[in-house]
Design an enzyme around this catalytic site. Sequence first.
Site, PDB file in Angstrom:
ATOM      1  N   ASP A  72      47.322   5.468  57.528  1.00  0.00           N
ATOM      2  CA  ASP A  72      47.866   6.793  57.815  1.00  0.00           C
ATOM      3  C   ASP A  72      46.777   7.723  58.334  1.00  0.00           C
ATOM      4  O   ASP A  72      45.588   7.467  58.163  1.00  0.00           O
ATOM      5  CB  ASP A  72      48.464   7.407  56.544  1.00  0.00           C
ATOM      6  CG  ASP A  72      49.728   6.700  56.089  1.00  0.00           C
ATOM      7  OD1 ASP A  72      50.336   5.991  56.912  1.00  0.00           O
ATOM      8  OD2 ASP A  72      50.098   6.862  54.913  1.00  0.00           O
TER       9      ASP A  72
ATOM     10  N   LYS B 247      51.886   9.872  60.256  1.00  0.00           N
ATOM     11  CA  LYS B 247      52.821  10.937  60.638  1.00  0.00           C
ATOM     12  C   LYS B 247      52.073  12.260  60.533  1.00  0.00           C
ATOM     13  O   LYS B 247      51.498  12.570  59.491  1.00  0.00           O
ATOM     14  CB  LYS B 247      54.042  10.943  59.722  1.00  0.00           C
ATOM     15  CG  LYS B 247      54.803   9.625  59.710  1.00  0.00           C
ATOM     16  CD  LYS B 247      55.851   9.603  58.618  1.00  0.00           C
ATOM     17  CE  LYS B 247      56.523   8.246  58.550  1.00  0.00           C
ATOM     18  NZ  LYS B 247      55.584   7.171  58.169  1.00  0.00           N
TER      19      LYS B 247
END
Length: 469
Positions: free
Chosen positions: A246, A268
Amino acid sequence: MDYLPIFTDLKRRPCLVVGGGDVAWRKARMLLKAGADVRVIAPVLNQAFQQAIEQQQVSHVADEFESSHLDGIFLAIAATDRKAVNALVYQSANQRQVLVNVVDDTQRCSFIIPSIIDRSPIIVAVSSSGKAPVLARLIREKLEALLPQHLGRMATIAGNFRARLAKTVTSFSARRQFWEQVFDGRFSDLVACGQEQDAKQELINLTQSTSPQGQVALIGSGPGDAGLLTLRALQLMQQADVVLYDYLVSDEVMDLVRRDAELVCVGKKAGFHSVPQEETNQLIVKYAQQGKRVVRLKGGDPFVFGRGGEELEVLFDANILFQVVPGITAAAGATAYAGIPLTHRDYAQTAMFVTGHLKAESDQMDWSTLARGKQTLVIYMGLMKSGHIQQQLLINGRAGDTPIAIIERGTQKKQKVIKGQLSELEQLAKNAESPSLIVIGEVVNLSEKLHWFGKQEQSLQQSAVVKLA
């Protein structure tokens, strides 16, 4: 080579310790761990020795050392604070061809005791030949961090399987290749997870098939400081074939990943290309089904607002082996580095962690509970909703002058802490960037005394000056 490393079987062998103090007890305890028949010679014993005698772990002669005490002894250690006694032990042992060690006196040693990494039956010994014991200890500490705790269980299971393997795989080179595949594959992960029956079955399966089975490690990388990474996480990261990570995973942590591993960003982040969760799930399954060792690397802890549970459900449905390595969640790490205790007897008896990133546009928060006093409220991913958070807490009774802090990039070199009051939250949030953590409660004021890392905290006024400049 000054010394030849030899591993000696001491089970039920008579070994003598001369001395009754703390150093002598440490040596006796080590001999007991190796299964030796320990005898101690000393007029006076410390409490640990006395307990061992009461439990019939050692035998004791309450006397001064004499040469005859070495009769029938296999190995002797002198650990007194009297040089004359130590010298007599050494001289007497040499005359009888008994192995002898005088603590902290290499000139009077026929053997020395190394620093030991014990993963029985795997044992690693480190020695500086008596020249630099502290250096040997530091090397041992580094090796302790590198060698997994389950190595011993792996070796035991493998040892019990060797005879069976020899009957089915007759070629020596084929057996060597088999064990290389075993120790670098799914077997190791099964043992690490405590699934020893499945590990034994894996050995049987591998004698019948050559296709490797993939596995996934869901790892929490902590809030950013690579020094907070767990040993288990580091070991798995350095074994990975593929790492799906991530945006929240820091560069420091990513630098520790195995160099030739394939890196896939599935993060994200507002304003950046984001990978949908469903696509991430499919990628994890795809790589595992290719027989690869997959690491799913997340910031903080994967089970604290990290959607780790959703990803594991997909792996369960696909019948893929997985394990979870917890990480230090941001609420614990970032607040500690900012000098903000989550609880305190005088200010907060409760700490609550909530996410400001709600599913769709629904607001399912119990604001009346979140607005209570005498508690610390920690909000993850709350910058974009800061105005709404401020409004709801004030409406539900939290005082406008309640201290707050926004911790940006907590635990990292660029950590920044902006402090103010709840009534200023929305305005303060404009001066912060993601990833940031919002902390609300009286404990924030303690950072004036307890702050120890990174830049000094900024007030609202200081932040405004920075913006104007």
